[in-house]
Motif scaffolding. Structure first.
Motif, short mmCIF file in Angstrom:
data_model
loop_
_atom_site.label_atom_id
_atom_site.label_comp_id
_atom_site.label_asym_id
_atom_site.label_seq_id
_atom_site.Cartn_x
_atom_site.Cartn_y
_atom_site.Cartn_z
N UNK A 1 0.00 -12.55 -16.55
CA UNK A 1 1.19 -12.01 -15.90
C UNK A 1 0.74 -11.20 -14.69
N UNK A 2 1.46 -11.35 -13.60
CA UNK A 2 1.18 -10.53 -12.42
C UNK A 2 1.93 -9.22 -12.61
N UNK A 3 1.19 -8.14 -12.63
CA UNK A 3 1.81 -6.82 -12.83
C UNK A 3 1.65 -5.92 -11.61
N UNK A 4 0.53 -6.07 -10.91
CA UNK A 4 0.23 -5.24 -9.75
C UNK A 4 -0.24 -6.14 -8.61
N UNK A 5 0.71 -6.69 -7.85
CA UNK A 5 0.32 -7.65 -6.82
C UNK A 5 -0.45 -6.99 -5.68
N UNK A 6 -1.36 -7.78 -5.13
CA UNK A 6 -2.12 -7.34 -3.96
C UNK A 6 -2.07 -8.45 -2.92
N UNK A 7 -2.74 -8.25 -1.81
CA UNK A 7 -2.67 -9.23 -0.72
C UNK A 7 -3.29 -10.57 -1.12
N UNK A 8 -4.31 -10.56 -1.96
CA UNK A 8 -4.91 -11.82 -2.42
C UNK A 8 -3.91 -12.61 -3.27
N UNK A 9 -3.21 -11.93 -4.17
CA UNK A 9 -2.18 -12.56 -4.99
C UNK A 9 -1.07 -13.12 -4.11
N UNK A 10 -0.66 -12.32 -3.13
CA UNK A 10 0.39 -12.74 -2.20
C UNK A 10 -0.02 -14.01 -1.46
N UNK A 11 -1.23 -14.05 -0.95
CA UNK A 11 -1.70 -15.23 -0.21
C UNK A 11 -1.76 -16.46 -1.11
N UNK A 12 -2.27 -16.30 -2.32
CA UNK A 12 -2.37 -17.44 -3.25
C UNK A 12 -0.99 -17.95 -3.65
N UNK A 13 -0.07 -17.04 -3.94
CA UNK A 13 1.29 -17.45 -4.30
C UNK A 13 1.99 -18.13 -3.14
#
Length: 143
Positions: free
Chosen positions: A4-16
């Motif tokens: 589960x994504x709980x604390x998004x960061x820029x890496x998560x944002x780019x991948x999504x």
């Protein structure tokens, strides 16, 4: 591995963002602020699948109470083209079903375009049944 994504960061944002571009050309660009709002919602669970360190799939599960009982809805399922056929979609959907069951949902619904033949076969293989219903939509914004 599904998490589960709980604390998004820029890496998560780019991948999504890269994954969602494979799902929809018309989707509004995610921002860190909009992604944080999604994962902060009490009704929304954003799940991602990883192969090693690489994010290769995602889905959004929404669980909500209604007068007829708690329901769940799966949206925005996408698996990276390079990882399709490796069981990533099934792992994501199975995890969402488990989460919905634990939340007390009576049903889990989803929709899929008829042209997404592999996705439709997956959903049927996982036990989803095609319903005879009409889906209606009204656009409330331009994007």
């Amino acid at each position: 591995m599904v998490e589960h994504v709980r604390h998004p960061d820029s890496e998560t944002l780019d991948s999504l963002s890269a994954l969602l571009s494979q799902l929809s050309r018309s989707a509004k660009q995610l921002t860190l602020q909009s992604l944080t709002a999604i994962v902060s919602s009490d009704t929304t669970t954003l799940m991602v699948a990883r192969l090693g360190d690489r994010m290769v799939g995602t889905l959004t599960l929404v669980v909500f109470p209604l007068p007829t009982g708690v329901r769940a809805w799966i949206e925005d399922v996408v698996v990276d083209e390079s990882a399709r056929g490796a069981g990533v979609g099934a792992a994501l959907v199975d995890a969402a079903i488990d989460w919905a069951r634990e939340a007390g949902a009576r049903t889990v619904d989803l929709t899929s375009r008829p042209t997404r033949e592999a996705a439709n076969r997956l959903y049927e293989r996982l036990g989803f049944q095609r319903r005879s219903t009409n889906v209606y939509r009204i656009e409330l914004t331009d994007g």
